[in-house]
Write an enzyme that holds these catalytic residues in place. Structure first.
Site, PDB file in Angstrom:
ATOM      1  N   GLY A  72      -3.560  25.193  55.973  1.00 15.63           N
ATOM      2  CA  GLY A  72      -3.814  25.978  57.177  1.00 15.63           C
ATOM      3  C   GLY A  72      -2.691  25.790  58.178  1.00 15.63           C
ATOM      4  O   GLY A  72      -1.792  24.956  57.993  1.00 15.63           O
ATOM      5  N   LEU A  73      -2.739  26.565  59.242  1.00 15.40           N
ATOM      6  CA  LEU A  73      -1.716  26.490  60.282  1.00 15.40           C
ATOM      7  C   LEU A  73      -1.688  25.118  60.956  1.00 15.40           C
ATOM      8  O   LEU A  73      -2.680  24.383  60.920  1.00 15.40           O
ATOM      9  CB  LEU A  73      -1.984  27.563  61.344  1.00 15.40           C
ATOM     10  CG  LEU A  73      -1.734  29.022  60.954  1.00 15.40           C
ATOM     11  CD1 LEU A  73      -2.307  29.948  62.019  1.00 15.40           C
ATOM     12  CD2 LEU A  73      -0.244  29.276  60.748  1.00 15.40           C
TER      13      LEU A  73
ATOM     14  N   GLY B 283      -6.934  21.977  62.210  1.00 18.17           N
ATOM     15  CA  GLY B 283      -8.018  21.008  62.012  1.00 18.17           C
ATOM     16  C   GLY B 283      -8.007  20.327  60.660  1.00 18.17           C
ATOM     17  O   GLY B 283      -8.979  19.658  60.289  1.00 18.17           O
ATOM     18  N   LYS B 284      -6.921  20.440  59.909  1.00 12.75           N
ATOM     19  CA  LYS B 284      -6.868  19.883  58.559  1.00 12.75           C
ATOM     20  C   LYS B 284      -7.059  18.367  58.540  1.00 12.75           C
ATOM     21  O   LYS B 284      -7.880  17.847  57.769  1.00 12.75           O
ATOM     22  CB  LYS B 284      -5.519  20.237  57.907  1.00 12.75           C
ATOM     23  CG  LYS B 284      -5.257  21.726  57.762  1.00 12.75           C
ATOM     24  CD  LYS B 284      -3.921  21.996  57.095  1.00 12.75           C
ATOM     25  CE  LYS B 284      -2.739  21.454  57.898  1.00 12.75           C
ATOM     26  NZ  LYS B 284      -2.628  22.104  59.242  1.00 12.75           N
TER      27      LYS B 284
ATOM     28  N   SER C 229       1.318  23.206  53.785  1.00 11.64           N
ATOM     29  CA  SER C 229       1.588  23.866  52.490  1.00 11.64           C
ATOM     30  C   SER C 229       1.528  25.378  52.630  1.00 11.64           C
ATOM     31  O   SER C 229       0.618  26.021  52.121  1.00 11.64           O
ATOM     32  CB  SER C 229       0.628  23.362  51.405  1.00 11.64           C
ATOM     33  OG  SER C 229      -0.697  23.247  51.855  1.00 11.64           O
TER      34      SER C 229
END
Length: 237
Positions: free
Chosen positions: A11-12, A16-17, A85
């Site tokens: 994710g960007l 919140g990853k 990624s």
């Protein structure tokens, strides 16, 4: 059942990853399984410290993370990666390499990610102070068919983790409603029961874990109860 697998968060920046990866790690660990997080920012300080942010370097960064995740899986460690990624091709290569792979797309609008950015990187990127910044001056390619999609701008982080856990169970990577428990077995109880004795006794003893406490040796009296059960089941004469 094989439990090793990799959960791949994508994710960007500031979507919140890392937060979800940490919460998921705690949830899996509470179930009794070995688990480790590979955070993209941390990995760049040691595993991929010499790489930049060109497409080639980003792909190499993901390739190295994927191989490390695979090696950990082979050591029976569940692995969670939290890295931007940004390119589909690199993520697909990681899936093909690892095999038991759960792609989690942390879907969050760019404007919300910018509001959350405590490091101020988005502002620097928009001023031109940071080059090739994903979402501003470098593209992000969203997954086309991720295993899980979580909207961190709409759903609480706890609900997101619950949804991910449910999907992991649906895929058969973790047994639904079960907790892994290790039991210390006396050698004399195992002798003579064959090559699968440890697995058999651990399974039976796990039913009695409330007596000895999770991860604690079981007393002689408690083993007496387990032995009675084994005899009743026909495993002991």
């Amino acid at each position: 059942m094989k439990q090793e697998f990799t959960v791949w968060f994508t994710g960007l920046p500031s979507s919140g990853k890392s937060t979800l990866a940490s919460l998921l790690q705690a949830r899996i660990r509470d179930r009794g399984f070995s688990v480790m997080v590979l955070d993209g920012d941390e990995v760049r300080t040691w595993l991929t410290a010499g790489l930049g942010f060109s497409r080639e370097d980003r792909d190499e960064n993901i390739r190295r993370i994927a191989h490390l995740a695979l090696f950990q899986n082979r050591a029976s460690v569940i692995t969670i990666t939290a890295a931007i990624s940004p390119y589909r091709g690199a993520r697909e290569s990681a899936r093909q390499l690892i095999g038991r792979f759960v792609e989690v797309y942390v879907d969050c609008p760019l404007a919300v990610c910018e509001e959350r950015d405590v490091k101020g990187l988005y502002k620097k990127a928009r001023r031109g102070e940071v080059q090739r910044f994903t979402g501003v001056s470098d593209p992000y390619e969203p997954p086309l068919t991720p295993d899980v999609v979580v909207r961190t701008d709409r759903v609480s982080k706890e609900e997101c983790v619950t949804r991910i856990m449910e999907r992991i169970e649906q895929l058969g990577y973790l047994p639904a409603g079960h907790v892994r428990c290790e039991v210390i077995l006396p050698v004399e109880l195992v002798d003579g029961l064959g090559s699968n004795a440890s697995a058999l006794l651990a399974g039976v003893a796990s039913r009695e874990v409330r007596l000895g406490g999770a991860g604690q040796p079981v007393s002689t009296a408690e083993w007496g109860r387990i032995e009675q059960r084994l005899r009743a089941l026909g495993y002991l004469q």
